[in-house]
Design a protein around this motif. Structure first.
Motif, PDB file in Angstrom:
ATOM      1  N   ILE A  68      75.508 -42.634 -59.495  1.00 54.97           N
ATOM      2  CA  ILE A  68      75.500 -41.729 -58.345  1.00 54.97           C
ATOM      3  C   ILE A  68      74.704 -42.372 -57.203  1.00 54.97           C
ATOM      4  CG2 ILE A  68      74.668 -39.494 -57.492  1.00 54.97           C
ATOM      5  CD1 ILE A  68      77.126 -39.213 -59.201  1.00 54.97           C
ATOM      6  N   ARG A  69      75.239 -42.254 -56.000  1.00 46.61           N
ATOM      7  CA  ARG A  69      74.586 -42.855 -54.837  1.00 46.61           C
ATOM      8  C   ARG A  69      74.285 -41.832 -53.741  1.00 46.61           C
ATOM      9  NH1 ARG A  69      73.755 -45.804 -58.168  1.00 46.61           N
ATOM     10  NH2 ARG A  69      74.288 -48.020 -58.395  1.00 46.61           N
ATOM     11  N   GLN A  70      74.551 -40.544 -54.016  1.00 49.09           N
ATOM     12  CA  GLN A  70      74.296 -39.497 -53.034  1.00 49.09           C
ATOM     13  C   GLN A  70      73.548 -38.340 -53.704  1.00 49.09           C
ATOM     14  OE1 GLN A  70      77.666 -39.350 -49.850  1.00 49.09           O
ATOM     15  NE2 GLN A  70      78.610 -38.865 -51.808  1.00 49.09           N
ATOM     16  N   PHE A  71      72.495 -37.883 -53.051  1.00 46.82           N
ATOM     17  CA  PHE A  71      71.655 -36.825 -53.609  1.00 46.82           C
ATOM     18  C   PHE A  71      71.404 -35.761 -52.546  1.00 46.82           C
ATOM     19  CE2 PHE A  71      70.963 -40.601 -56.050  1.00 46.82           C
ATOM     20  CZ  PHE A  71      70.768 -40.177 -57.352  1.00 46.82           C
ATOM     21  N   LEU A  72      71.658 -34.513 -52.917  1.00 48.16           N
ATOM     22  CA  LEU A  72      71.377 -33.361 -52.061  1.00 48.16           C
ATOM     23  C   LEU A  72      70.274 -32.569 -52.746  1.00 48.16           C
ATOM     24  CD1 LEU A  72      71.951 -31.429 -49.705  1.00 48.16           C
ATOM     25  CD2 LEU A  72      73.844 -30.467 -51.065  1.00 48.16           C
ATOM     26  N   ASP A  73      69.055 -32.698 -52.242  1.00 45.76           N
ATOM     27  CA  ASP A  73      67.864 -32.122 -52.877  1.00 45.76           C
ATOM     28  C   ASP A  73      67.437 -30.900 -52.076  1.00 45.76           C
ATOM     29  OD1 ASP A  73      65.566 -31.603 -54.255  1.00 45.76           O
ATOM     30  OD2 ASP A  73      64.477 -33.364 -53.559  1.00 45.76           O
ATOM     31  N   ILE A  74      67.665 -29.718 -52.641  1.00 42.95           N
ATOM     32  CA  ILE A  74      67.383 -28.462 -51.939  1.00 42.95           C
ATOM     33  C   ILE A  74      66.115 -27.844 -52.512  1.00 42.95           C
ATOM     34  CG2 ILE A  74      68.270 -26.184 -51.326  1.00 42.95           C
ATOM     35  CD1 ILE A  74      71.066 -27.269 -51.558  1.00 42.95           C
ATOM     36  N   TYR A  99      67.387 -34.185 -47.890  1.00 43.72           N
ATOM     37  CA  TYR A  99      66.433 -33.172 -48.316  1.00 43.72           C
ATOM     38  C   TYR A  99      66.662 -31.896 -47.511  1.00 43.72           C
ATOM     39  CZ  TYR A  99      63.621 -36.801 -50.634  1.00 43.72           C
ATOM     40  OH  TYR A  99      63.174 -37.800 -51.448  1.00 43.72           O
ATOM     41  N   VAL A 100      66.584 -30.750 -48.188  1.00 44.87           N
ATOM     42  CA  VAL A 100      66.736 -29.459 -47.528  1.00 44.87           C
ATOM     43  C   VAL A 100      65.567 -28.569 -47.932  1.00 44.87           C
ATOM     44  CG1 VAL A 100      68.197 -27.422 -47.223  1.00 44.87           C
ATOM     45  CG2 VAL A 100      69.253 -29.666 -47.600  1.00 44.87           C
ATOM     46  N   ASP A 101      64.905 -27.993 -46.949  1.00 44.77           N
ATOM     47  CA  ASP A 101      63.817 -27.058 -47.224  1.00 44.77           C
ATOM     48  C   ASP A 101      63.666 -26.139 -46.024  1.00 44.77           C
ATOM     49  OD1 ASP A 101      61.004 -25.999 -47.845  1.00 44.77           O
ATOM     50  OD2 ASP A 101      61.376 -27.311 -49.548  1.00 44.77           O
ATOM     51  N   ASN A 102      63.041 -24.982 -46.246  1.00 43.07           N
ATOM     52  CA  ASN A 102      62.849 -24.038 -45.151  1.00 43.07           C
ATOM     53  C   ASN A 102      61.380 -23.875 -44.768  1.00 43.07           C
ATOM     54  OD1 ASN A 102      61.910 -22.605 -47.332  1.00 43.07           O
ATOM     55  ND2 ASN A 102      63.210 -20.802 -47.038  1.00 43.07           N
ATOM     56  N   ASP A 103      60.525 -24.794 -45.200  1.00 41.18           N
ATOM     57  CA  ASP A 103      59.093 -24.722 -44.915  1.00 41.18           C
ATOM     58  C   ASP A 103      58.759 -25.622 -43.725  1.00 41.18           C
ATOM     59  OD1 ASP A 103      56.351 -24.680 -44.852  1.00 41.18           O
ATOM     60  OD2 ASP A 103      56.055 -25.315 -46.915  1.00 41.18           O
ATOM     61  N   THR A 120      67.993 -41.700 -45.559  1.00 40.13           N
ATOM     62  CA  THR A 120      67.295 -40.495 -46.002  1.00 40.13           C
ATOM     63  C   THR A 120      67.106 -39.596 -44.790  1.00 40.13           C
ATOM     64  OG1 THR A 120      66.104 -41.749 -47.680  1.00 40.13           O
ATOM     65  CG2 THR A 120      65.227 -39.588 -47.134  1.00 40.13           C
ATOM     66  N   GLU A 121      67.537 -38.343 -44.909  1.00 40.44           N
ATOM     67  CA  GLU A 121      67.416 -37.400 -43.797  1.00 40.44           C
ATOM     68  C   GLU A 121      66.876 -36.077 -44.315  1.00 40.44           C
ATOM     69  OE1 GLU A 121      67.899 -37.801 -40.611  1.00 40.44           O
ATOM     70  OE2 GLU A 121      68.942 -39.729 -40.485  1.00 40.44           O
ATOM     71  N   TYR A 122      66.448 -35.243 -43.364  1.00 39.77           N
ATOM     72  CA  TYR A 122      65.889 -33.941 -43.698  1.00 39.77           C
ATOM     73  C   TYR A 122      66.604 -32.873 -42.897  1.00 39.77           C
ATOM     74  CZ  TYR A 122      62.847 -29.983 -44.152  1.00 39.77           C
ATOM     75  OH  TYR A 122      62.388 -28.717 -44.396  1.00 39.77           O
ATOM     76  N   LEU A 123      66.907 -31.753 -43.540  1.00 38.04           N
ATOM     77  CA  LEU A 123      67.556 -30.622 -42.895  1.00 38.04           C
ATOM     78  C   LEU A 123      66.725 -29.368 -43.152  1.00 38.04           C
ATOM     79  CD1 LEU A 123      69.983 -29.187 -41.514  1.00 38.04           C
ATOM     80  CD2 LEU A 123      71.060 -29.082 -43.784  1.00 38.04           C
ATOM     81  N   GLU A 124      66.331 -28.701 -42.087  1.00 40.55           N
ATOM     82  CA  GLU A 124      65.615 -27.435 -42.242  1.00 40.55           C
ATOM     83  C   GLU A 124      66.649 -26.321 -42.373  1.00 40.55           C
ATOM     84  OE1 GLU A 124      61.858 -24.916 -40.382  1.00 40.55           O
ATOM     85  OE2 GLU A 124      62.694 -26.613 -39.263  1.00 40.55           O
ATOM     86  N   ALA A 125      66.781 -25.788 -43.579  1.00 36.43           N
ATOM     87  CA  ALA A 125      67.772 -24.755 -43.869  1.00 36.43           C
ATOM     88  C   ALA A 125      67.364 -24.046 -45.148  1.00 36.43           C
ATOM     89  CB  ALA A 125      69.168 -25.368 -44.011  1.00 36.43           C
ATOM     90  N   ASP A 126      68.071 -22.962 -45.452  1.00 36.23           N
ATOM     91  CA  ASP A 126      67.726 -22.094 -46.572  1.00 36.23           C
ATOM     92  C   ASP A 126      68.782 -22.197 -47.659  1.00 36.23           C
ATOM     93  OD1 ASP A 126      67.182 -19.826 -48.269  1.00 36.23           O
ATOM     94  OD2 ASP A 126      66.016 -18.973 -46.631  1.00 36.23           O
TER      95      ASP A 126
END
Length: 263
Positions: A68-74, A99-103, A120-126
Motif C-alpha cells: 500500500i502506498r496511500q494512507f488516509l489517517d482520520i 491526515y485528517v483531524d478537527n483539532d 504528506t498533507e493535512y486536512l482540517e475536517a470531521d
C-alpha cells in the motif's frame, strides 16, 4: 481561556493522548483529566504506547508486505514519534499520507508534517462529515481513489457514541475506496476487563467521552472486508514480535485491533 484560538479550558482527547504518550502538546486541563483516568486505570499510559505500537505494526505490514502506498489517517491527533507518514515512508519513501483531524492544535503542527519526505498533507475536517473529506480538493491532490488506500481509524471510533452513528461514517468512507483498500481500527473494549475494573466503567465514562464496544459490536465496521490474520484481537496480540508470555495482560490494555481488506 484561549491560546491562539485554541480553548485551553476544555479537555481534548488528542491532547490527553499526547500526554499519556509523554508528549508536550497538552494543557493543564488535559493532564488533569489524564491523571484522573490513570487513577482509575493505572495502565492507561501503557495502553497509549501499545496502541501506537499497533499502528506502527499495521503500517509496516501494509506498506511492506502488502505494498500500500496511500494512507488516509482520520483522527490523527498530535504528532509524536512514529507517525503514519514516518513509518510508511521508512518502508517506501514514495508513500502518500493525508491526515485528517478537527483539532486546531493539530492544525498548528501541520507545517512540521508537510516537510516530511514524500507527499504528506493535512486536512482540517470531521470524521462525522465524511463527504466533506471525500470531496475535498486536498484529498484529490494527495490520494488517487482509483488505487488502494489504507483507511486508518486508530483510537478514534471509541470517542464517538452510537447516537452519532460512526458506523455510517465508516461505511461512507469505505464505499468510496476501491477493492484492495484496507481498514485499520483500534477500539477500546470492556471484553477483557476484570469484574473490579468493570465496576469503575461508569466513573471512567463520566471523566471521558468514550464508548467501549464488544467484538460483536465492532465486527460490523468490517463488513465488506476480509479481516486478515490474526483477526480482531487485543492490540498487543496483533502480529506482535514478542512471545505471548512477554506481552501485556489484555485486561490491562482493553483495546481491540484489526485490519480488513476490502473485497
Amino acid at each position: 481561556m484561549t491560546d491562539g484560538g485554541i480553548d485551553t479550558s476544555v479537555v481534548h482527547a488528542a491532547r490527553r493522548y499526547n500526554y499519556w504518550l509523554g508528549g508536550r502538546d497538552n494543557f493543564a486541563v488535559d493532564r488533569e483529566s489524564g491523571d484522573q483516568i490513570a487513577a482509575l486505570y493505572p495502565w492507561t499510559p501503557m495502553w497509549a504506547r501499545e496502541n501506537r505500537a499497533f499502528l506502527v505494526r499495521a503500517v509496516e505490514y501494509l506498506a511492506g508486505e502488502v505494498g500500500i502506498r496511500q494512507f488516509l489517517d482520520i483522527g490523527t491527533g498530535l504528532p509524536t514519534a512514529n507517525n503514519v507518514h514516518e513509518v510508511a515512508q521508512r518502508v517506501a519513501p514514495e508513500s502518500r499520507v493525508l491526515y485528517v483531524d478537527n483539532d486546531p492544535l493539530v492544525m498548528a503542527h501541520a507545517r512540521a508534517l508537510l516537510s516530511a519526505q514524500g507527499r504528506t498533507e493535512y486536512l482540517e475536517a470531521d470524521f462525522l462529515a465524511p463527504d466533506d473529506i471525500l470531496h475535498s480538493p486536498t484529498l484529490t491532490k494527495v490520494l488517487n481513489l482509483d488505487e488502494p488506500v489504507a483507511l486508518m481509524l486508530v483510537a478514534l471510533v471509541h470517542l464517538i457514541p452510537d447516537a452519532q452513528n460512526p458506523l455510517a461514517a465508516v461505511r461512507t468512507l469505505l464505499d468510496a475506496l476501491p477493492s484492495g483498500s484496507y481498514l485499520v481500527m483500534s477500539h477500546g473494549t470492556a471484553d477483557f476487563m476484570t469484574a473490579d475494573a468493570l465496576a469503575d466503567v461508569p466513573e471512567f465514562q463520566r471523566l471521558a467521552t468514550f464508548q467501549m464496544r464488544s467484538s460483536a459490536e465492532l465486527l460490523p465496521f468490517f463488513d465488506g472486508t476480509h479481516v486478515v490474520d490474526p483477526g480482531l484481537v487485543c492490540i498487543t496480540d496483533w502480529r506482535s514480535p514478542l512471545p505471548e508470555s512477554e506481552r501485556p495482560d489484555p485486561a490491562h490494555v482493553g483495546c481491540y485491533g484489526a485490519v480488513g481488506r476490502k473485497e
